[in-house]
Design a protein around this motif. Structure first.
Motif, PDB file in Angstrom:
ATOM      1  N   SER A 125       0.691  -1.103   0.078  1.00  0.00           N
ATOM      2  CA  SER A 125       0.070  -0.041   0.118  1.00  0.00           C
ATOM      3  C   SER A 125       1.171   1.261   0.105  1.00  0.00           C
ATOM      4  CB  SER A 125      -0.848  -0.108   1.091  1.00  0.00           C
ATOM      5  OG  SER A 125      -0.234   0.325   2.456  1.00  0.00           O
ATOM      6  N   GLN A 126       2.034   1.058   0.757  1.00  0.00           N
ATOM      7  CA  GLN A 126       2.855   2.198   0.751  1.00  0.00           C
ATOM      8  C   GLN A 126       3.596   2.388  -0.706  1.00  0.00           C
ATOM      9  OE1 GLN A 126       3.340   4.158   3.189  1.00  0.00           O
ATOM     10  NE2 GLN A 126       4.835   5.593   2.159  1.00  0.00           N
ATOM     11  N   VAL A 127       3.820   1.527  -1.680  1.00  0.00           N
ATOM     12  CA  VAL A 127       4.220   1.983  -2.758  1.00  0.00           C
ATOM     13  C   VAL A 127       3.315   2.386  -3.776  1.00  0.00           C
ATOM     14  CG1 VAL A 127       4.984   0.632  -4.796  1.00  0.00           C
ATOM     15  CG2 VAL A 127       5.922  -0.091  -2.531  1.00  0.00           C
ATOM     16  N   ALA A 128       1.856   1.841  -3.420  1.00  0.00           N
ATOM     17  CA  ALA A 128       0.929   2.213  -4.183  1.00  0.00           C
ATOM     18  C   ALA A 128       0.357   3.579  -3.975  1.00  0.00           C
ATOM     19  CB  ALA A 128      -0.518   1.536  -4.102  1.00  0.00           C
ATOM     20  N   LYS A 129       0.517   4.259  -2.729  1.00  0.00           N
ATOM     21  CA  LYS A 129       0.377   5.572  -2.474  1.00  0.00           C
ATOM     22  C   LYS A 129       1.334   6.441  -2.842  1.00  0.00           C
ATOM     23  CE  LYS A 129      -2.258   4.426   1.934  1.00  0.00           C
ATOM     24  NZ  LYS A 129      -2.305   4.216   3.329  1.00  0.00           N
ATOM     25  N   GLU A 130       2.817   6.137  -2.890  1.00  0.00           N
ATOM     26  CA  GLU A 130       3.743   6.733  -3.381  1.00  0.00           C
ATOM     27  C   GLU A 130       3.619   7.257  -4.697  1.00  0.00           C
ATOM     28  OE1 GLU A 130       7.196   4.996  -1.739  1.00  0.00           O
ATOM     29  OE2 GLU A 130       6.809   5.799   0.151  1.00  0.00           O
ATOM     30  N   LEU A 131       3.356   6.039  -5.591  1.00  0.00           N
ATOM     31  CA  LEU A 131       3.446   6.042  -6.876  1.00  0.00           C
ATOM     32  C   LEU A 131       2.216   7.093  -7.599  1.00  0.00           C
ATOM     33  CD1 LEU A 131       4.110   2.618  -8.026  1.00  0.00           C
ATOM     34  CD2 LEU A 131       5.486   4.515  -8.436  1.00  0.00           C
ATOM     35  N   GLY A 132       1.004   6.909  -6.507  1.00  0.00           N
ATOM     36  CA  GLY A 132      -0.318   7.557  -6.978  1.00  0.00           C
ATOM     37  C   GLY A 132      -0.535   8.812  -6.230  1.00  0.00           C
ATOM     38  N   LYS A 133       0.638   9.318  -5.759  1.00  0.00           N
ATOM     39  CA  LYS A 133       0.222  10.519  -4.649  1.00  0.00           C
ATOM     40  C   LYS A 133       0.053  11.930  -5.339  1.00  0.00           C
ATOM     41  CE  LYS A 133       4.292  12.902  -3.499  1.00  0.00           C
ATOM     42  NZ  LYS A 133       5.760  13.230  -3.116  1.00  0.00           N
ATOM     43  N   HIS A 134      -0.007  11.925  -6.783  1.00  0.00           N
ATOM     44  CA  HIS A 134      -0.520  13.197  -7.586  1.00  0.00           C
ATOM     45  C   HIS A 134      -1.875  12.519  -8.188  1.00  0.00           C
ATOM     46  CE1 HIS A 134       3.190  15.240  -6.862  1.00  0.00           C
ATOM     47  NE2 HIS A 134       3.626  14.250  -7.124  1.00  0.00           N
ATOM     48  N   MET A 135      -2.451  11.733  -7.924  1.00  0.00           N
ATOM     49  CA  MET A 135      -3.648  10.938  -8.656  1.00  0.00           C
ATOM     50  C   MET A 135      -5.030  11.036  -7.918  1.00  0.00           C
ATOM     51  SD  MET A 135      -2.078   7.553 -10.661  1.00  0.00           S
ATOM     52  CE  MET A 135      -3.112   7.571 -11.649  1.00  0.00           C
ATOM     53  N   ALA A 136      -4.940  11.361  -6.722  1.00  0.00           N
ATOM     54  CA  ALA A 136      -6.257  11.316  -5.904  1.00  0.00           C
ATOM     55  C   ALA A 136      -6.861  10.087  -5.787  1.00  0.00           C
ATOM     56  CB  ALA A 136      -7.192  12.257  -6.423  1.00  0.00           C
ATOM     57  N   VAL A 137      -6.059   9.000  -5.697  1.00  0.00           N
ATOM     58  CA  VAL A 137      -6.537   7.514  -5.869  1.00  0.00           C
ATOM     59  C   VAL A 137      -6.370   7.221  -4.127  1.00  0.00           C
ATOM     60  CG1 VAL A 137      -5.772   5.138  -6.357  1.00  0.00           C
ATOM     61  CG2 VAL A 137      -5.626   6.740  -7.992  1.00  0.00           C
ATOM     62  N   GLU A 138      -7.684   6.601  -3.851  1.00  0.00           N
ATOM     63  CA  GLU A 138      -7.926   6.441  -2.387  1.00  0.00           C
ATOM     64  C   GLU A 138      -7.283   4.804  -2.144  1.00  0.00           C
ATOM     65  OE1 GLU A 138      -8.165   8.245   0.170  1.00  0.00           O
ATOM     66  OE2 GLU A 138      -8.671   9.886  -0.942  1.00  0.00           O
ATOM     67  N   VAL A 139      -6.396   4.641  -1.632  1.00  0.00           N
ATOM     68  CA  VAL A 139      -5.678   3.181  -1.069  1.00  0.00           C
ATOM     69  C   VAL A 139      -6.045   2.814   0.357  1.00  0.00           C
ATOM     70  CG1 VAL A 139      -3.837   1.763  -1.142  1.00  0.00           C
ATOM     71  CG2 VAL A 139      -4.250   3.594  -2.948  1.00  0.00           C
ATOM     72  N   MET A 140      -6.609   1.805   0.518  1.00  0.00           N
ATOM     73  CA  MET A 140      -6.978   1.456   1.721  1.00  0.00           C
ATOM     74  C   MET A 140      -6.283   0.073   2.104  1.00  0.00           C
ATOM     75  SD  MET A 140     -10.631  -0.030   3.366  1.00  0.00           S
ATOM     76  CE  MET A 140     -10.959  -0.982   4.807  1.00  0.00           C
ATOM     77  N   VAL A 141      -5.563  -0.325   3.344  1.00  0.00           N
ATOM     78  CA  VAL A 141      -5.382  -1.508   3.747  1.00  0.00           C
ATOM     79  C   VAL A 141      -6.267  -2.298   4.779  1.00  0.00           C
ATOM     80  CG1 VAL A 141      -3.161  -2.709   5.064  1.00  0.00           C
ATOM     81  CG2 VAL A 141      -2.863  -0.737   3.589  1.00  0.00           C
ATOM     82  N   SER A 142      -6.562  -3.431   4.443  1.00  0.00           N
ATOM     83  CA  SER A 142      -7.442  -4.271   5.386  1.00  0.00           C
ATOM     84  C   SER A 142      -6.782  -5.710   5.637  1.00  0.00           C
ATOM     85  CB  SER A 142      -8.945  -4.468   4.600  1.00  0.00           C
ATOM     86  OG  SER A 142      -9.834  -5.252   5.267  1.00  0.00           O
ATOM     87  N   THR A 143      -6.386  -5.956   6.951  1.00  0.00           N
ATOM     88  CA  THR A 143      -5.830  -7.282   7.220  1.00  0.00           C
ATOM     89  C   THR A 143      -6.266  -7.635   8.594  1.00  0.00           C
ATOM     90  OG1 THR A 143      -4.102  -6.231   8.648  1.00  0.00           O
ATOM     91  CG2 THR A 143      -3.758  -6.393   6.327  1.00  0.00           C
ATOM     92  N   GLY A 144      -6.191  -8.639   8.737  1.00  0.00           N
ATOM     93  CA  GLY A 144      -6.665  -9.452  10.345  1.00  0.00           C
ATOM     94  C   GLY A 144      -5.609  -8.811  11.238  1.00  0.00           C
ATOM     95  N   GLY A 145      -6.427  -8.922  12.301  1.00  0.00           N
ATOM     96  CA  GLY A 145      -5.652  -8.464  13.692  1.00  0.00           C
ATOM     97  C   GLY A 145      -5.751  -6.913  13.850  1.00  0.00           C
ATOM     98  N   THR A 146      -6.588  -6.536  12.929  1.00  0.00           N
ATOM     99  CA  THR A 146      -6.766  -4.797  13.281  1.00  0.00           C
ATOM    100  C   THR A 146      -8.384  -4.809  13.453  1.00  0.00           C
ATOM    101  OG1 THR A 146      -7.043  -4.586  10.969  1.00  0.00           O
ATOM    102  CG2 THR A 146      -5.140  -4.240  11.849  1.00  0.00           C
ATOM    103  N   SER A 147      -8.867  -3.654  13.882  1.00  0.00           N
ATOM    104  CA  SER A 147     -10.222  -3.197  13.987  1.00  0.00           C
ATOM    105  C   SER A 147     -11.151  -3.455  12.916  1.00  0.00           C
ATOM    106  CB  SER A 147     -10.379  -1.931  14.736  1.00  0.00           C
ATOM    107  OG  SER A 147     -11.730  -1.502  14.770  1.00  0.00           O
ATOM    108  N   LEU A 148     -12.071  -4.331  13.091  1.00  0.00           N
ATOM    109  CA  LEU A 148     -13.163  -4.727  11.885  1.00  0.00           C
ATOM    110  C   LEU A 148     -13.945  -3.237  11.785  1.00  0.00           C
ATOM    111  CD1 LEU A 148     -13.980  -6.332   9.952  1.00  0.00           C
ATOM    112  CD2 LEU A 148     -15.751  -7.232  11.636  1.00  0.00           C
ATOM    113  N   ARG A 149     -14.236  -2.644  13.056  1.00  0.00           N
ATOM    114  CA  ARG A 149     -15.098  -1.360  12.681  1.00  0.00           C
ATOM    115  C   ARG A 149     -14.366  -0.353  12.031  1.00  0.00           C
ATOM    116  NH1 ARG A 149     -18.031   1.711  17.582  1.00  0.00           N
ATOM    117  NH2 ARG A 149     -19.258  -0.404  17.484  1.00  0.00           N
ATOM    118  N   ASP A 150     -13.179  -0.112  12.412  1.00  0.00           N
ATOM    119  CA  ASP A 150     -12.314   0.813  11.581  1.00  0.00           C
ATOM    120  C   ASP A 150     -12.443   0.534  10.184  1.00  0.00           C
ATOM    121  OD1 ASP A 150     -11.374   1.943  13.980  1.00  0.00           O
ATOM    122  OD2 ASP A 150      -9.246   1.156  13.834  1.00  0.00           O
TER     123      ASP A 150
END
Length: 390
Positions: A125-150
């Motif tokens: 996701s960090q690579v995607a965000k850096e490559l797309g920093k001028h594109m207004a592309v919204e990138v989200m990370v979703s993995t186990g072990g983190t808040s489902l509500r978030d």
């Protein structure tokens, strides 16, 4: 080979490599300075200006071999099955076409990047965000072990690209929170792990939530049976990329000589005086360095006829008749090292690789050993001819 090994002696601690503490990982470190084998540039792919800005700001100059092979095919929408190791620019190879295809005017998930671990999800996701920093592309990370509500809250806002581990995103899709019916691109990185017994049933269920007009791109270091079975079941006439098929370090004895920059030419002359060389290649990291190495070599009469001093990354077939490879300048990444030193498994000739290592190269040496799962040993006083001569 006393003169060479005198210059080549490592610091007093013989385990100096193992004791190194690696510096913080730079996301662009893996693909920086990779020279494309076909000579393409990123402009050749007619990418959006904003994406090109992100690519160049990230330090990428030209596409690496996996990027050359993958980007134009992915842009056509065709399914891909690619074999590629870490450290070859693989992440950017799929992030660039994904970002190019995202339509930011639409509030919908358009790409799903599946990875087996949370750590890899964060890196991707960090690579995607850096490559797309001028594109207004919204990138989200979703993995186990983190808040489902978030994750549920985040999906209530605009998300174009989701980087996820399979279990969490399937849970969100089954709950109707992650709407993937407009998601037309699914990338599976480290597909051999994603298609292990632990993940494969989950991944197959996820495919059912994607757009019917989907594109699936698999990237894997190995092609186990599970990958082939998945390919046959879900991929539609996939384009096969297998850059690693014929390159192997098997049969190559690898050594390093620890030298100061000013000692390199002397060490090189000593090596040529002591080794039994059929044909050799000496690699430098730039064309200018090739010129300098030739000029500094002075009298080359002691060298065997026509040693080939090469700039970065010539086509690997040149190694077929070569029994000695010398890295006058040590490469910065494992992909370049493999293309210089690796040989075609079809021919199976023995050979040696000698790397002239300066203090500044020590981190790259350790990193390349780790990524290729190999060992580069200190050069011994005498190298047995049986290791590289038929």
């Amino acid at each position: 080979m006393a003169a060479a090994t005198a210059a080549a002696a490592p610091p007093a601690d013989s385990d100096w490599k193992k004791s190194l503490a690696l510096p913080p990982k730079d996301a662009r470190y893996k693909t920086e300075d990779v020279t494309a084998t076909k000579g393409n540039s990123f402009e050749d792919y007619f990418l959006k200006r904003e994406l090109l800005m992100g690519i160049y700001e990230k330090g990428f100059e030209n596409p690496s071999p996996i990027q050359e092979e993958s980007i134009p095919i992915a842009l056509t929408g065709r399914d891909i099955l690619a074999r590629a190791k870490n450290g070859t620019g693989k992440t950017a190879a799929f992030c660039i076409p994904v970002l190019e295809k995202v339509d930011t005017s639409k509030n919908e998930v358009q790409a799903l990047l599946l990875v087996p671990t949370r750590e890899l999800a964060l890196q991707t996701s960090q690579v995607a965000k850096e490559l797309g920093k001028h594109m207004a592309v919204e990138v989200m990370v979703s993995t186990g072990g983190t808040s489902l509500r978030d994750d549920i809250v985040r999906l209530g806002a605009t998300v174009h690209v989701i980087v996820a581990t399979p279990g969490r995103i399937l849970d969100l899709a089954q709950k109707g929170v992650a709407k993937l019916d407009k998601c037309a691109v699914c990338v599976m990185d480290e597909a051999d792990k994603l298609l292990s017994p632990e993940f494969q049933p989950v991944v197959e269920q996820l495919i059912g939530f994607l757009s019917q007009n989907r594109q699936i791109c698999l990237y894997s270091a190995t092609f186990p049976v599970t990958v082939k079975q998945f390919k046959d079941k879900f991929l539609r006439k996939p384009y096969i990329i297998n850059l690693m098929e014929e390159l192997t370090l098997k049969g190559v004895s690898q050594y390093y000589a620890f030298v100061e920059e000013r000692q390199k030419v002397h060490c090189l002359n000593t090596l040529f005086a002591k080794l039994s060389i059929n044909q050799s290649i000496i690699f430098c990291n730039s064309v200018n360095r090739v010129v300098v190495a030739r000029w500094m070599g002075g009298d080359t009469a002691r060298m065997p006829p026509a040693p080939h001093i090469a700039p970065p990354n010539p086509h690997p077939h040149i190694h077929q008749a070569v029994n000695v490879v010398i890295n006058f300048d040590f490469p910065k990444n494992s992909e370049t090292y493999l293309h210089r030193v690796g040989r075609s498994g079809r021919f199976g000739h023995l050979g040696i690789a000698i790397n002239l290592i300066t203090y500044e190269d020590r981190f790259n040496l350790y990193k390349i050993e780790q990524e290729l799962g190999t060992e580069i040993k200190p050069i011994p006083p005498v190298i047995e001819k049986g290791l590289y001569c038929a």
